[in-house]
Design an enzyme around this catalytic site. Structure first.
Site, PDB file in Angstrom:
ATOM      1  N   ALA A  21     -13.444  21.289  21.626  1.00  0.00           N
ATOM      2  CA  ALA A  21     -14.892  21.321  21.884  1.00  0.00           C
ATOM      3  C   ALA A  21     -15.283  22.180  23.078  1.00  0.00           C
ATOM      4  O   ALA A  21     -16.450  22.168  23.473  1.00  0.00           O
ATOM      5  CB  ALA A  21     -15.475  19.919  22.044  1.00  0.00           C
ATOM      6  N   ALA A  22     -14.350  22.965  23.613  1.00  0.00           N
ATOM      7  CA  ALA A  22     -14.729  23.865  24.714  1.00  0.00           C
ATOM      8  C   ALA A  22     -15.762  24.877  24.239  1.00  0.00           C
ATOM      9  O   ALA A  22     -16.745  25.156  24.936  1.00  0.00           O
ATOM     10  CB  ALA A  22     -13.497  24.575  25.260  1.00  0.00           C
ATOM     11  N   GLY A  23     -15.541  25.438  23.047  1.00  0.00           N
ATOM     12  CA  GLY A  23     -16.505  26.395  22.498  1.00  0.00           C
ATOM     13  C   GLY A  23     -17.847  25.752  22.217  1.00  0.00           C
ATOM     14  O   GLY A  23     -18.900  26.356  22.465  1.00  0.00           O
ATOM     15  N   ASP A  24     -17.828  24.517  21.715  1.00  0.00           N
ATOM     16  CA  ASP A  24     -19.076  23.806  21.441  1.00  0.00           C
ATOM     17  C   ASP A  24     -19.829  23.511  22.733  1.00  0.00           C
ATOM     18  O   ASP A  24     -21.064  23.588  22.787  1.00  0.00           O
ATOM     19  CB  ASP A  24     -18.790  22.497  20.700  1.00  0.00           C
TER      20      ASP A  24
END
Length: 303
Positions: free
Chosen positions: A252-255
């Site tokens: 979820a880093a990109g999210d």
């Protein structure tokens, strides 16, 4: 208001010392069930990272199972409007099976479940909600005809349309040029950029230029620990290096980055300020385990 049209999953997360080889049985470590799904993750990130008073709503589907009940409760607890999150009778809520190794890298398998039932009729029923939005954010974990219809509707209504084309499309033609022209911000990683551009290249400026030729107005390419490259319709292009942190879990880093970027845009910040804010939020997220459990609040993010 920010409206997110996309997926809701329960993440089944298993910590492993390393990724198993084909046919190998490997002893795992800690197991967790954590709310996830790209759509829900990005909605929670927007809700936590946008300015107070910025409304956030989801258009999505869950199953009539225990995971569906838990996921709806998680969304509501984050302050997200769930009035257009529909429960599908007889269907399972989407899940993601995630392995995270000792280097904080992950491997993910998704079962769409109810996410596959989000159709054009759902989008039409949510038209009044979309009409009230200023930004509409989408991903590719729901059926492509639904994504296309939602993009066309939001564009026709004059909304700022943001697309995160993940999971990576299988070909450059997955998103035709005439659709790219209706997207205000295309936010993607380097693998997705190469797939959409139809170029086997690691030259990020070249990929961004190719996506501009295909119709994309503003392109933001996330590069993990190498930072973010932004290429915008006004001619500005810049690489912003990543913050150095000790990563625990990159799920979820990109999210989180997208939620921070969109939240900053909604506050009126310029594009590079929005990138920096998204990076600061993402840097915090990778120091924590899980998807939505790792997303920081606006009060924690320091530029």
């Amino acid at each position: 208001m920010i409206v997110i049209i996309g997926s809701i999953n329960m993440d089944l997360v298993l910590r492993v010392p390393r990724m198993p080889m084909p046919g190998e049985t490997l002893a795992g470590e800690r197991f967790m069930t954590i709310p996830g799904g790209k759509g829900a993750n990005q909605a929670v990130a927007c809700a936590r990272l946008a300015a107070p008073g910025t409304g956030v709503a989801m258009v999505a589907c869950v199953g009539d199972d225990a995971f569906g009940t838990q996921m709806r409760a998680s969304i509501v607890a984050a302050g997200i409007d769930d009035s257009h999150v529909d429960e599908i009778a007889g269907e399972a809520t989407g899940i993601a099976s995630i392995m995270v190794d000792a280097q904080a890298q992950n491997s993910i398998v998704i079962a769409a479940g109810a996410n596959g039932r989000l159709d054009v009729d759902h989008i039409e029923r949510a038209r009044p909600l979309i009409e009230r939005a200023s930004i509409v954010l989408l991903q590719l974990e729901v059926p492509m005809p639904t994504v296309i219809h939602a993009i066309e509707l939001a564009h026709a209504l004059g909304k700022t349309v943001v697309l995160n084309p993940a999971p990576a499309p299988t070909s450059a033609r997955a998103l035709p040029d005439e659709l790219l022209q209706k997207i205000d911000y295309l936010i993607l990683n380097e693998i997705e950029a190469a797939m959409l551009a139809g170029l086997a290249s690691e030259d990020i400026p070249l990929l961004a230029d190719r996506l501009h030729v295909q119709g994309a107005r503003n392109v933001v390419v996330t590069l993990g620990e190498k930072g973010v490259y932004g290429s915008f319709a006004d001619g500005q292009k810049r690489h912003l290096p990543a913050r150095k942190v000790q990563a625990v879990d990159t799920t979820a880093a990109g999210d989180t980055f997208i939620g921070g970027f969109i939240g900053a845009l909604a506050q009126g910040r310029d594009q590079f300020e929005a990138i920096a804010y998204g990076q600061a939020a993402a840097a915090l997220s990778v120091t924590r385990a899980g998807a939505q459990t790792s997303i920081p609040s606006r009060d924690e993010v320091v530029l």
